[in-house]
Design a protein around this motif. Structure first.
Motif, PDB file in Angstrom:
ATOM      1  N   UNK A  74       0.836  -1.200   0.000  1.00  0.00           N
ATOM      2  CA  UNK A  74       0.000   0.000   0.000  1.00  0.00           C
ATOM      3  C   UNK A  74       0.873   1.253   0.000  1.00  0.00           C
ATOM      4  N   UNK A  75       1.912   1.244   0.811  1.00  0.00           N
ATOM      5  CA  UNK A  75       2.797   2.408   0.892  1.00  0.00           C
ATOM      6  C   UNK A  75       3.486   2.654  -0.442  1.00  0.00           C
ATOM      7  N   UNK A  76       3.946   1.597  -1.094  1.00  0.00           N
ATOM      8  CA  UNK A  76       4.557   1.788  -2.418  1.00  0.00           C
ATOM      9  C   UNK A  76       3.578   2.429  -3.386  1.00  0.00           C
ATOM     10  N   UNK A  77       2.320   2.031  -3.317  1.00  0.00           N
ATOM     11  CA  UNK A  77       1.304   2.601  -4.213  1.00  0.00           C
ATOM     12  C   UNK A  77       1.083   4.080  -3.907  1.00  0.00           C
ATOM     13  N   UNK A  78       1.020   4.425  -2.621  1.00  0.00           N
ATOM     14  CA  UNK A  78       0.822   5.828  -2.241  1.00  0.00           C
ATOM     15  C   UNK A  78       1.992   6.690  -2.706  1.00  0.00           C
ATOM     16  N   UNK A  79       3.204   6.216  -2.465  1.00  0.00           N
ATOM     17  CA  UNK A  79       4.379   6.962  -2.883  1.00  0.00           C
ATOM     18  C   UNK A  79       4.412   7.124  -4.405  1.00  0.00           C
ATOM     19  N   UNK A  80       4.044   6.074  -5.116  1.00  0.00           N
ATOM     20  CA  UNK A  80       4.057   6.136  -6.579  1.00  0.00           C
ATOM     21  C   UNK A  80       3.091   7.183  -7.105  1.00  0.00           C
ATOM     22  N   UNK A  81       1.936   7.300  -6.485  1.00  0.00           N
ATOM     23  CA  UNK A  81       0.982   8.321  -6.910  1.00  0.00           C
ATOM     24  C   UNK A  81       1.603   9.708  -6.837  1.00  0.00           C
ATOM     25  N   UNK A  82       2.205  10.022  -5.700  1.00  0.00           N
ATOM     26  CA  UNK A  82       2.752  11.359  -5.505  1.00  0.00           C
ATOM     27  C   UNK A  82       3.964  11.645  -6.362  1.00  0.00           C
TER      28      UNK A  82
END
Length: 228
Positions: free
Chosen positions: A179-187
């Motif tokens: 989940x954290x990788x996905x959040x970071x990727x968005x930003x």
């Protein structure tokens, strides 16, 4: 590594609206006026042509200085890149730490704040952020390790707010790292296409991505948590 040929001249880089952001405000606390101008020019040249295809002449020419002017402030082109990457990553880390440590005691509000501020920072400084994310191969191994540690600390802030929400029952059990990788990727990925003169202001896209982050943590059939 083979040197790439520059696609844009220093004059074109200076005039290109796609390379305009708020990056000049990043350097003012540490550098004088001339050094700040060189960093702004370097950010735009690196973003347009890449670190390896940019020469010190390109950086200086864009601000009307002789090639030797850069060495008065930075002994090498690599140290210009290091200054950009270090300051950019330090400022982004400060943003997410401030969001995590704010007054909110609700897990969803904390996650929203961290994602929103991280995303908005990358949008506001999208040209410098593009260099910070995609030109790190130009750094020495020692400088790369320094930047990698700043990135690790930023990732840990995201892990902390998500993990705390899972632990206190605000969010269901989940693969925190995924989940954290996905959040970071968005930003981060928005720096490839974002423009300040586009449809969304930095704060607007920050709020939108914060909504997406909460959806990642909420099962489709469950009501969204408070603050989400």
């Amino acid at each position: 590594m083979a040197k790439r040929q520059a696609r844009f001249t220093p004059q074109e880089v200076t005039r290109d609206p796609r390379l305009l952001d708020h990056s000049p405000e990043l350097w003012r606390d540490e550098f004088g006026e001339v050094a700040c101008g060189l960093l702004v020019s370097a950010v735009r040249c690196f973003a347009a042509n890449g670190f390896h295809a940019t020469t010190t002449r390109d950086i200086c020419s864009a601000v009307g200085l002789s090639p030797a002017a850069l060495y008065v402030h930075f002994p090498s082109k690599e140290l210009v890149l290091h200054a950009i990457a270090r300051i950019g990553h330090e400022r982004a880390l400060a943003e997410v730490c401030a969001a995590r440590d704010g007054p909110a005691d609700d897990a969803a509000v904390r996650v929203r704040a961290v994602v929103s501020r991280f995303t908005a920072w990358h949008a506001r400084h999208h040209v410098a952020a593009r260099v910070c994310q995609y030109e790190l191969t130009g750094l020495t191994p020692q400088h790369f390790e320094e930047i990698r540690e700043l990135r690790r600390r930023t990732t840990e802030v995201f892990r902390d707010v998500v993990r705390r929400g899972v632990d206190d029952g605000s969010f269901p059990p989940t693969d925190v790292d995924r989940v954290v990788r996905s959040m970071l990727s968005l930003g981060i990925d928005l720096v490839r296409w974002y423009r300040l003169d586009g449809a969304d202001a930095p704060e607007q896209i920050g709020e939108y991505y914060a909504d997406l982050a909460i959806r990642m943590l909420t099962p489709p059939s469950a009501p969204r948590p408070p603050g989400g």
